[in-house]
Motif scaffolding. Structure first.
Motif, short mmCIF file in Angstrom:
data_model
loop_
_atom_site.label_atom_id
_atom_site.label_comp_id
_atom_site.label_asym_id
_atom_site.label_seq_id
_atom_site.Cartn_x
_atom_site.Cartn_y
_atom_site.Cartn_z
N MET A 1 52.00 20.00 -2.13
CA MET A 1 51.74 20.14 -0.71
C MET A 1 51.29 21.56 -0.40
N THR A 2 50.51 21.72 0.65
CA THR A 2 50.01 23.03 1.02
C THR A 2 51.11 23.93 1.55
N THR A 3 51.15 25.19 1.12
CA THR A 3 52.05 26.16 1.71
C THR A 3 51.34 26.80 2.89
N ALA A 4 52.07 27.68 3.60
CA ALA A 4 51.50 28.31 4.78
C ALA A 4 50.32 29.20 4.42
N ASN A 5 50.32 29.75 3.20
CA ASN A 5 49.30 30.73 2.86
C ASN A 5 48.30 30.27 1.80
N MET A 6 48.76 29.45 0.88
CA MET A 6 47.91 29.09 -0.24
C MET A 6 47.73 27.58 -0.35
N PRO A 7 46.48 27.11 -0.41
CA PRO A 7 46.26 25.68 -0.64
C PRO A 7 46.81 25.28 -2.02
N ASP A 8 47.27 24.05 -2.11
CA ASP A 8 47.79 23.51 -3.35
C ASP A 8 46.61 22.96 -4.16
N PRO A 9 46.29 23.55 -5.31
CA PRO A 9 45.12 23.12 -6.08
C PRO A 9 45.16 21.65 -6.47
N LEU A 10 46.33 21.16 -6.89
CA LEU A 10 46.44 19.76 -7.30
C LEU A 10 46.17 18.83 -6.11
N ALA A 11 46.72 19.18 -4.95
CA ALA A 11 46.52 18.36 -3.75
C ALA A 11 45.05 18.36 -3.34
N GLN A 12 44.41 19.53 -3.41
CA GLN A 12 42.99 19.62 -3.04
C GLN A 12 42.12 18.79 -3.99
N GLU A 13 42.46 18.84 -5.26
CA GLU A 13 41.72 18.06 -6.26
C GLU A 13 41.90 16.56 -6.00
N PHE A 14 43.13 16.19 -5.64
CA PHE A 14 43.42 14.77 -5.37
C PHE A 14 42.66 14.28 -4.13
N VAL A 15 42.68 15.05 -3.06
CA VAL A 15 41.97 14.64 -1.84
C VAL A 15 40.48 14.47 -2.13
#
Length: 225
Positions: free
Chosen positions: A1-15
């Motif tokens: 899941m995305t944190t307040a400051n850094m996107p989650d690479p695995l989540a971005q890849e999945f989307v």
């Protein structure tokens, strides 16, 4: 899941994968809660070997990173059956061989009988599904697992919609995932959430997709938790 400051690479890849596969679509869709959603996630469209195998990789990566300890996988009928089998295959490929089981919608009165199929349901059991809409499927799974003498230990889903659940026709301050976490006392491990989808919409170079960012943000502002 995305944190307040850094996107989650695995989540971005999945989307990105879900959009490319046509599983995550944009437009106007009516949800079970009666809301008009600007996006729709249909895990039933992971409908060939390549897409299902890739989905299982995302589940496995997220689960292994979570550190959650479980002895077996349970997939509630119907979508959960395919997901449980695919995840079990991928975990075995990675050196984590886990048995799996699933349920029938109707009890079988011949052969082995009963409603549960697959490995004996025992130990710490992980429930797998695509999303949690109202928590009904999770409650039913918990009942079957506990009736078999085993212990539900968590739920893994592909997408957390991160929106208010509906109780008796009224918006709840909690999401269905929060309900499962707080009331049923089970951790929920999602590959991605609505916040990750919004991050993707804001950063992707695909203009056809970014055009929907405003509508998704408005939906999140209205119904999000």
């Amino acid at each position: 899941m995305t944190t307040a400051n850094m996107p989650d690479p695995l989540a971005q890849e999945f989307v990105a994968f879900a959009v490319e596969a046509g599983v995550l679509r944009f437009g106007e869709f009516k949800t079970k809660a009666g809301r008009l959603s600007p996006y729709f996630f249909n895990a039933g469209l992971f409908d060939d070997g390549a897409k299902l195998g890739r989905l299982a990789q995302f589940y496995a990566q997220r689960l292994i990173a979570s550190g959650l300890q479980f002895d077996m996988i349970f997939g509630p009928a119907y979508k959960g059956i395919t997901l449980a089998a695919a995840l079990s295959i991928e975990l075995a490929r990675l050196g984590h061989n886990k048995p799996f089981a699933y349920n029938r919608k109707e009890a079988k009165d011949h052969g082995e009988g009963g409603t549960l199929v697959g490995a004996p349901v025992q130990g710490r059991v992980l429930i797998i599904d695509d999303v949690i809409s109202a928590g009904t499927s999770v409650r039913e799974s918990i009942a079957m697992i506990t009736a078999a003498g085993a212990t539900p230990c968590g739920v893994t889903i592909a997408l957390d919609r991160q929106e208010k659940a509906v109780e008796n026709g009224v918006d709840s301050p909690k999401s269905a995932v929060q309900y499962v976490t707080e009331q049923l006392h089970l951790p929920v491990i999602a590959i991605a959430g609505l916040s990750d989808l919004l991050e993707f919409l804001k950063t992707t170079s695909d203009a056809r997709v970014t055009a929907h960012a405003g509508a998704v943000q408005a939906y999140r502002d209205r119904y999000g938790v």
